[in-house]
Write a protein that holds these residues in place. Structure first.
Motif, PDB file in Angstrom:
ATOM      1  N   TYR A   1      40.956  93.314  19.526  1.00 20.67           N
ATOM      2  CA  TYR A   1      41.895  92.853  18.490  1.00 20.67           C
ATOM      3  C   TYR A   1      41.609  91.388  18.169  1.00 20.67           C
ATOM      4  O   TYR A   1      40.897  90.694  18.912  1.00 20.67           O
ATOM      5  N   CYS A   2      42.201  90.940  17.056  1.00 16.69           N
ATOM      6  CA  CYS A   2      41.909  89.569  16.606  1.00 16.69           C
ATOM      7  C   CYS A   2      42.515  88.542  17.568  1.00 16.69           C
ATOM      8  O   CYS A   2      43.672  88.666  17.969  1.00 16.69           O
ATOM      9  N   SER A   3      41.727  87.540  17.910  1.00 16.23           N
ATOM     10  CA  SER A   3      42.199  86.527  18.862  1.00 16.23           C
ATOM     11  C   SER A   3      43.223  85.591  18.211  1.00 16.23           C
ATOM     12  O   SER A   3      43.909  84.859  18.913  1.00 16.23           O
ATOM     13  N   ARG A   4      43.329  85.625  16.854  1.00 17.21           N
ATOM     14  CA  ARG A   4      44.329  84.759  16.207  1.00 17.21           C
ATOM     15  C   ARG A   4      45.554  85.552  15.749  1.00 17.21           C
ATOM     16  O   ARG A   4      46.675  85.260  16.143  1.00 17.21           O
ATOM     17  N   CYS A   5      45.333  86.608  14.923  1.00 12.81           N
ATOM     18  CA  CYS A   5      46.494  87.290  14.325  1.00 12.81           C
ATOM     19  C   CYS A   5      46.821  88.614  15.008  1.00 12.81           C
ATOM     20  O   CYS A   5      47.820  89.251  14.690  1.00 12.81           O
ATOM     21  N   GLY A   6      45.989  89.044  15.947  1.00  6.67           N
ATOM     22  CA  GLY A   6      46.305  90.258  16.704  1.00  6.67           C
ATOM     23  C   GLY A   6      45.948  91.557  15.995  1.00  6.67           C
ATOM     24  O   GLY A   6      46.162  92.633  16.560  1.00  6.67           O
TER      25      GLY A   6
ATOM     26  N   PRO B   1      34.040  89.182  12.939  1.00  4.79           N
ATOM     27  CA  PRO B   1      35.196  88.453  12.399  1.00  4.79           C
ATOM     28  C   PRO B   1      36.335  89.414  12.070  1.00  4.79           C
ATOM     29  O   PRO B   1      36.096  90.553  11.674  1.00  4.79           O
ATOM     30  N   CYS B   2      37.563  88.943  12.226  1.00  6.08           N
ATOM     31  CA  CYS B   2      38.749  89.743  11.884  1.00  6.08           C
ATOM     32  C   CYS B   2      38.776  89.989  10.376  1.00  6.08           C
ATOM     33  O   CYS B   2      38.532  89.073   9.588  1.00  6.08           O
ATOM     34  N   ALA B   3      39.083  91.231   9.960  1.00  5.39           N
ATOM     35  CA  ALA B   3      39.120  91.570   8.530  1.00  5.39           C
ATOM     36  C   ALA B   3      40.285  90.877   7.824  1.00  5.39           C
ATOM     37  O   ALA B   3      40.255  90.670   6.609  1.00  5.39           O
ATOM     38  N   GLU B   4      41.327  90.513   8.574  1.00  6.03           N
ATOM     39  CA  GLU B   4      42.517  89.885   7.972  1.00  6.03           C
ATOM     40  C   GLU B   4      42.367  88.378   7.845  1.00  6.03           C
ATOM     41  O   GLU B   4      42.735  87.788   6.828  1.00  6.03           O
ATOM     42  N   CYS B   5      41.860  87.723   8.904  1.00  9.45           N
ATOM     43  CA  CYS B   5      41.908  86.256   8.932  1.00  9.45           C
ATOM     44  C   CYS B   5      40.577  85.612   9.295  1.00  9.45           C
ATOM     45  O   CYS B   5      40.495  84.382   9.379  1.00  9.45           O
ATOM     46  N   ALA B   6      39.550  86.415   9.559  1.00 11.27           N
ATOM     47  CA  ALA B   6      38.188  85.945   9.839  1.00 11.27           C
ATOM     48  C   ALA B   6      38.011  85.265  11.199  1.00 11.27           C
ATOM     49  O   ALA B   6      36.904  84.856  11.550  1.00 11.27           O
TER      50      ALA B   6
HETATM   51 ZN    ZN Z   1      42.977  87.995  12.480  1.00 15.60          ZN
END
Ligand code: ZN
Ligand code: BJW
Length: 253
Positions: A126-131, A154-159
Protein backbone atom coordinates in the motif's frame (compact mmCIF):
# COMPACT_ATOMS: atom_id res chain seq x y z
CA UNK A 1 5.84 -40.47 15.90
CA UNK A 2 3.99 -41.72 18.96
CA UNK A 3 1.50 -39.21 20.31
CA UNK A 4 0.73 -39.64 24.02
CA UNK A 5 -2.74 -41.03 24.72
CA UNK A 6 -3.44 -38.15 27.12
CA UNK A 7 -2.95 -35.68 24.28
CA UNK A 8 -5.47 -37.48 22.10
CA UNK A 9 -7.97 -37.14 24.94
CA UNK A 10 -7.21 -33.45 25.24
CA UNK A 11 -7.96 -33.01 21.56
CA UNK A 12 -11.14 -35.06 21.77
CA UNK A 13 -12.62 -32.74 24.37
CA UNK A 14 -11.33 -29.48 22.90
CA UNK A 15 -13.97 -26.87 22.11
CA UNK A 16 -11.67 -24.27 20.61
CA UNK A 17 -8.17 -24.86 19.27
CA UNK A 18 -5.97 -21.86 18.55
CA UNK A 19 -2.98 -22.35 16.24
CA UNK A 20 -0.20 -19.76 16.11
CA UNK A 21 2.38 -20.28 13.39
CA UNK A 22 5.72 -18.66 12.66
CA UNK A 23 8.38 -18.86 9.98
CA UNK A 24 9.27 -22.47 10.94
CA UNK A 25 6.00 -23.77 9.49
CA UNK A 26 7.14 -22.64 6.04
CA UNK A 27 10.79 -23.76 6.45
CA UNK A 28 10.11 -27.13 4.85
CA UNK A 29 8.62 -25.28 1.86
CA UNK A 30 12.06 -23.75 1.34
CA UNK A 31 11.34 -20.32 2.85
CA UNK A 32 14.06 -19.21 5.28
CA UNK A 33 13.18 -18.39 8.89
CA UNK A 34 14.50 -15.23 10.54
CA UNK A 35 16.51 -16.40 13.52
CA UNK A 36 17.76 -19.93 12.78
CA UNK A 37 21.55 -20.08 13.04
CA UNK A 38 23.21 -20.25 9.57
CA UNK A 39 20.00 -20.30 7.51
CA UNK A 40 17.95 -17.52 9.14
CA UNK A 41 17.41 -14.26 7.25
CA UNK A 42 18.77 -12.20 10.14
CA UNK A 43 22.10 -14.10 9.85
CA UNK A 44 22.65 -12.46 6.47
CA UNK A 45 20.56 -9.29 6.64
CA UNK A 46 20.31 -6.61 9.28
CA UNK A 47 16.69 -6.19 10.44
CA UNK A 48 17.34 -2.52 11.24
CA UNK A 49 18.22 -1.96 7.55
CA UNK A 50 15.22 -3.84 6.19
CA UNK A 51 12.31 -4.27 8.60
CA UNK A 52 11.70 -0.79 10.03
CA UNK A 53 9.88 2.28 8.68
CA UNK A 54 13.18 4.24 8.93
CA UNK A 55 14.93 1.66 6.75
CA UNK A 56 12.31 2.12 4.03
CA UNK A 57 12.55 5.91 4.27
CA UNK A 58 16.38 5.78 4.05
CA UNK A 59 16.68 3.25 1.22
CA UNK A 60 13.30 2.37 -0.35
CA UNK A 61 14.81 0.43 -3.26
CA UNK A 62 16.92 -1.79 -0.99
CA UNK A 63 13.89 -2.64 1.14
CA UNK A 64 11.46 -3.05 -1.78
CA UNK A 65 14.01 -5.24 -3.64
CA UNK A 66 14.45 -7.46 -0.59
CA UNK A 67 10.69 -7.94 -0.23
CA UNK A 68 10.34 -8.60 -3.96
CA UNK A 69 13.00 -11.29 -3.61
CA UNK A 70 11.02 -12.83 -0.73
CA UNK A 71 7.70 -12.47 -2.59
CA UNK A 72 9.12 -14.33 -5.61
CA UNK A 73 10.44 -17.09 -3.35
CA UNK A 74 7.04 -17.40 -1.66
CA UNK A 75 5.17 -17.44 -4.99
CA UNK A 76 7.32 -20.33 -6.16
CA UNK A 77 7.05 -22.26 -2.88
CA UNK A 78 4.39 -24.89 -2.17
CA UNK A 79 2.53 -25.67 1.07
CA UNK A 80 4.15 -28.55 2.98
CA UNK A 81 2.66 -31.34 5.14
CA UNK A 82 2.56 -28.97 8.14
CA UNK A 83 0.25 -26.53 6.34
CA UNK A 84 -1.83 -29.47 5.12
CA UNK A 85 -2.10 -30.92 8.63
CA UNK A 86 -3.35 -27.61 10.04
CA UNK A 87 -5.95 -27.43 7.27
CA UNK A 88 -7.07 -30.96 8.06
CA UNK A 89 -7.19 -30.22 11.83
CA UNK A 90 -9.56 -27.34 11.03
CA UNK A 91 -11.93 -29.88 9.50
CA UNK A 92 -11.75 -32.14 12.56
CA UNK A 93 -12.17 -29.86 15.54
CA UNK A 94 -15.26 -27.95 16.63
CA UNK A 95 -13.64 -24.56 16.32
CA UNK A 96 -10.17 -23.55 15.17
CA UNK A 97 -8.63 -20.08 15.01
CA UNK A 98 -5.54 -19.93 12.80
CA UNK A 99 -3.24 -16.98 13.45
CA UNK A 100 0.07 -16.60 11.64
CA UNK A 101 3.02 -14.25 11.91
CA UNK A 102 3.99 -15.20 8.36
CA UNK A 103 3.64 -12.92 5.38
CA UNK A 104 3.42 -15.76 2.84
CA UNK A 105 0.10 -17.31 1.74
CA UNK A 106 0.97 -20.98 2.17
CA UNK A 107 -1.79 -21.59 4.74
CA UNK A 108 -4.34 -20.17 2.29
CA UNK A 109 -2.93 -22.25 -0.54
CA UNK A 110 -3.20 -25.37 1.65
CA UNK A 111 -6.92 -24.54 1.95
CA UNK A 112 -7.10 -22.95 5.43
CA UNK A 113 -9.67 -20.20 5.84
CA UNK A 114 -9.78 -17.74 7.45
CA UNK A 115 -6.10 -17.07 8.16
CA UNK A 116 -5.37 -14.15 10.49
CA UNK A 117 -2.09 -12.48 9.52
CA UNK A 118 -0.65 -10.54 12.45
CA UNK A 119 2.33 -9.17 10.49
CA UNK A 120 0.56 -8.42 7.20
CA UNK A 121 1.18 -10.15 3.89
CA UNK A 122 3.52 -9.81 0.93
CA UNK A 123 0.51 -9.80 -1.39
CA UNK A 124 -1.01 -6.48 -0.31
CA UNK A 125 1.35 -3.50 -0.50
CA UNK A 126 0.00 0.00 0.00
CA UNK A 127 1.02 3.62 -0.40
CA UNK A 128 3.47 4.81 2.24
CA UNK A 129 1.81 8.27 2.23
CA UNK A 130 -1.95 7.95 1.58
CA UNK A 131 -2.45 4.24 2.31
CA UNK A 132 -4.07 3.47 -1.07
CA UNK A 133 -3.77 -0.25 -1.87
CA UNK A 134 -1.51 -1.32 -4.74
CA UNK A 135 -2.12 -4.35 -6.99
CA UNK A 136 0.81 -6.21 -8.49
CA UNK A 137 0.70 -6.84 -12.23
CA UNK A 138 -0.51 -10.41 -12.88
CA UNK A 139 2.72 -11.65 -14.47
CA UNK A 140 5.30 -13.07 -12.07
CA UNK A 141 8.64 -11.37 -12.67
CA UNK A 142 12.02 -13.10 -12.58
CA UNK A 143 13.26 -13.71 -9.07
CA UNK A 144 15.54 -10.74 -8.32
CA UNK A 145 18.94 -11.57 -6.94
CA UNK A 146 19.35 -11.40 -3.21
CA UNK A 147 20.20 -7.86 -2.15
CA UNK A 148 19.40 -6.27 -5.54
CA UNK A 149 17.73 -2.88 -5.37
CA UNK A 150 14.33 -2.54 -7.07
CA UNK A 151 12.56 0.84 -7.16
CA UNK A 152 9.16 0.70 -5.45
CA UNK A 153 6.26 1.57 -7.78
CA UNK A 154 4.63 5.00 -7.41
CA UNK A 155 1.16 5.26 -5.84
CA UNK A 156 -1.55 5.82 -8.50
CA UNK A 157 -3.27 8.39 -6.23
CA UNK A 158 -0.40 10.51 -4.92
CA UNK A 159 2.81 9.22 -6.59
CA UNK A 160 4.53 8.49 -3.26
CA UNK A 161 6.37 5.17 -2.86
CA UNK A 162 4.31 2.02 -2.47
CA UNK A 163 5.56 0.00 0.53
CA UNK A 164 5.37 -3.69 1.41
CA UNK A 165 2.16 -4.65 3.22
CA UNK A 166 3.97 -6.09 6.22
CA UNK A 167 4.29 -4.97 9.85
CA UNK A 168 7.73 -3.65 10.70
CA UNK A 169 9.34 -3.22 14.12
CA UNK A 170 7.75 -0.34 16.00
CA UNK A 171 4.54 -0.52 13.94
CA UNK A 172 1.15 -1.54 15.28
CA UNK A 173 -0.40 -4.83 14.31
CA UNK A 174 -3.63 -4.73 12.24
CA UNK A 175 -6.30 -3.96 14.82
CA UNK A 176 -8.97 -6.44 13.72
CA UNK A 177 -6.56 -9.36 13.37
CA UNK A 178 -4.99 -8.59 16.74
CA UNK A 179 -8.43 -8.42 18.43
CA UNK A 180 -9.38 -11.81 17.00
CA UNK A 181 -6.06 -13.31 18.13
CA UNK A 182 -6.29 -11.87 21.64
CA UNK A 183 -9.87 -13.02 22.09
CA UNK A 184 -9.05 -16.52 20.78
CA UNK A 185 -6.11 -16.76 23.21
CA UNK A 186 -8.47 -15.96 26.11
CA UNK A 187 -11.11 -18.39 24.91
CA UNK A 188 -9.24 -21.43 23.54
CA UNK A 189 -8.75 -24.61 25.51
CA UNK A 190 -5.87 -25.84 23.34
CA UNK A 191 -3.12 -23.53 22.08
CA UNK A 192 -0.82 -25.00 19.43
CA UNK A 193 2.34 -23.00 18.82
CA UNK A 194 4.21 -24.03 15.67
CA UNK A 195 7.57 -22.92 14.27
CA UNK A 196 8.03 -19.67 16.14
CA UNK A 197 10.88 -18.54 18.36
CA UNK A 198 8.26 -16.65 20.44
CA UNK A 199 10.50 -13.62 20.86
CA UNK A 200 8.56 -11.00 18.88
CA UNK A 201 5.87 -9.15 20.81
CA UNK A 202 2.97 -8.75 21.02
CA UNK A 203 2.48 -12.10 19.16
CA UNK A 204 4.60 -13.87 21.80
CA UNK A 205 2.17 -12.74 24.52
CA UNK A 206 -0.63 -14.88 23.05
CA UNK A 207 0.72 -18.15 24.45
CA UNK A 208 1.19 -16.40 27.81
CA UNK A 209 -2.48 -15.37 27.81
CA UNK A 210 -3.65 -18.82 26.75
CA UNK A 211 -1.54 -20.53 29.43
CA UNK A 212 -2.72 -18.07 32.10
CA UNK A 213 -6.30 -18.92 31.13
CA UNK A 214 -5.69 -22.62 31.64
CA UNK A 215 -5.41 -23.72 27.99
CA UNK A 216 -3.37 -26.82 27.21
CA UNK A 217 -0.29 -25.49 25.42
CA UNK A 218 1.53 -27.47 22.76
CA UNK A 219 4.78 -26.42 21.09
CA UNK A 220 6.11 -27.89 17.85
CA UNK A 221 9.69 -26.87 17.07
CA UNK A 222 12.92 -28.74 16.29
CA UNK A 223 14.84 -26.31 18.50
CA UNK A 224 14.65 -24.99 21.99
CA UNK A 225 12.66 -21.85 22.91
CA UNK A 226 11.94 -20.13 26.20
CA UNK A 227 8.68 -22.11 26.29
CA UNK A 228 10.18 -25.64 26.36
CA UNK A 229 9.64 -26.09 30.09
CA UNK A 230 6.44 -24.09 30.32
CA UNK A 231 4.24 -25.80 27.70
CA UNK A 232 2.01 -28.75 28.53
CA UNK A 233 3.47 -30.76 25.60
CA UNK A 234 6.75 -30.00 23.83
CA UNK A 235 7.25 -31.78 20.49
CA UNK A 236 10.85 -31.39 19.37
CA UNK A 237 10.85 -31.95 15.62
CA UNK A 238 10.07 -30.41 12.23
CA UNK A 239 6.45 -29.30 11.83
CA UNK A 240 6.09 -31.26 8.57
CA UNK A 241 6.73 -34.49 10.51
CA UNK A 242 5.16 -33.76 13.91
CA UNK A 243 1.91 -32.11 12.82
CA UNK A 244 0.68 -34.85 10.46
CA UNK A 245 1.31 -37.37 13.28
CA UNK A 246 -0.51 -35.15 15.78
CA UNK A 247 -3.51 -34.67 13.55
CA UNK A 248 -3.72 -38.27 12.28
CA UNK A 249 -6.37 -40.32 13.98
CA UNK A 250 -7.99 -37.28 15.49
CA UNK A 251 -11.70 -37.52 14.69
CA UNK A 252 -13.74 -34.96 16.50
CA UNK A 253 -17.15 -33.24 16.45
ZN1 ZN B 1 -0.62 7.46 -2.20
C1 BJW C 1 10.93 -24.82 12.74
C2 BJW C 1 11.35 -25.52 11.62
C3 BJW C 1 10.52 -26.57 11.16
C4 BJW C 1 12.82 -23.99 12.07
N1 BJW C 1 9.39 -26.84 11.79
N2 BJW C 1 9.80 -25.13 13.36
C5 BJW C 1 7.77 -6.22 24.48
C6 BJW C 1 9.04 -6.61 24.91
C7 BJW C 1 10.15 -6.37 24.09
C8 BJW C 1 10.02 -5.76 22.84
C9 BJW C 1 8.77 -5.39 22.43
C10 BJW C 1 7.67 -5.61 23.24
N3 BJW C 1 6.58 -5.15 22.58
C11 BJW C 1 6.97 -4.67 21.38
C12 BJW C 1 8.30 -4.79 21.26
C13 BJW C 1 9.12 -4.37 20.08
C14 BJW C 1 9.10 -5.39 18.95
C15 BJW C 1 9.65 -6.71 19.46
O1 BJW C 1 8.95 -7.63 19.79
N4 BJW C 1 10.95 -6.85 19.48
C16 BJW C 1 11.58 -8.11 19.94
C17 BJW C 1 12.40 -8.68 18.81
C18 BJW C 1 12.33 -7.87 21.19
N5 BJW C 1 7.75 -5.54 18.42
C19 BJW C 1 7.22 -4.70 17.55
O2 BJW C 1 7.83 -3.71 17.19
C20 BJW C 1 5.83 -4.99 17.05
N6 BJW C 1 5.03 -3.84 17.12
C21 BJW C 1 4.57 -3.35 18.28
O3 BJW C 1 4.79 -3.89 19.34
O4 BJW C 1 3.79 -2.21 18.13
C22 BJW C 1 3.54 -1.44 19.29
C23 BJW C 1 4.69 -0.49 19.41
C24 BJW C 1 4.69 0.65 18.63
C25 BJW C 1 5.74 1.54 18.75
C26 BJW C 1 6.80 1.25 19.63
C27 BJW C 1 6.79 0.09 20.38
C28 BJW C 1 5.71 -0.79 20.27
C29 BJW C 1 5.85 -5.35 15.57
C30 BJW C 1 6.60 -6.58 15.30
C31 BJW C 1 6.69 -6.82 13.79
C32 BJW C 1 7.59 -8.00 13.46
N7 BJW C 1 7.93 -7.93 12.09
C33 BJW C 1 8.68 -9.03 11.49
C34 BJW C 1 8.94 -8.67 10.02
C35 BJW C 1 7.61 -8.79 9.25
C36 BJW C 1 7.76 -8.66 7.79
C37 BJW C 1 8.68 -9.67 7.22
O5 BJW C 1 8.33 -10.86 7.14
O6 BJW C 1 9.77 -9.26 6.83
O7 BJW C 1 7.92 -10.24 11.58
S1 BJW C 1 10.18 -9.45 12.36
C38 BJW C 1 10.06 -11.19 12.07
O8 BJW C 1 9.89 -11.87 13.35
C39 BJW C 1 8.75 -11.40 11.31
C40 BJW C 1 8.19 -12.60 12.00
O9 BJW C 1 6.80 -12.71 11.78
C41 BJW C 1 8.56 -12.39 13.43
C42 BJW C 1 8.55 -13.64 14.27
O10 BJW C 1 9.51 -14.54 13.85
P1 BJW C 1 9.20 -16.10 13.87
O11 BJW C 1 8.11 -16.42 12.95
O12 BJW C 1 9.09 -16.57 15.26
O13 BJW C 1 10.54 -16.66 13.17
P2 BJW C 1 11.94 -17.02 13.85
O14 BJW C 1 12.94 -17.14 12.78
O15 BJW C 1 12.26 -16.13 14.98
O16 BJW C 1 11.68 -18.47 14.47
C43 BJW C 1 11.46 -19.58 13.65
C44 BJW C 1 11.31 -20.79 14.52
O17 BJW C 1 11.01 -21.90 13.68
C45 BJW C 1 12.59 -21.16 15.29
O18 BJW C 1 12.26 -21.35 16.67
C46 BJW C 1 13.06 -22.46 14.64
O19 BJW C 1 13.66 -23.35 15.56
C47 BJW C 1 11.76 -23.01 14.12
N8 BJW C 1 11.88 -23.94 12.98
N9 BJW C 1 12.55 -25.05 11.17
C48 BJW C 1 9.07 -26.16 12.88
N10 BJW C 1 10.89 -27.34 10.03
Amino acid sequence: MAIPHRLVEVRMSAQHVMVLTGAGVSAESGLPTFRDPLTGLWERFNPQELATPDAFRDDPSLVWGWYEWRRMKALRALPNPAHEAIRSLQEKVRRLTLVTQNVDDLHERAGSSPVHHLHGTLAHPYCSRCGAPYSFPPEIPEEPEEGRRVAPPPCAECAAHVRPGVVWFGESLPEREWDIAERAAQDCDVFLCVGTSSVVYPAASLIEHAAANGAVTIQVNPNSTSWDDRVSHDFRGPAGVVLPALVAGCSLR
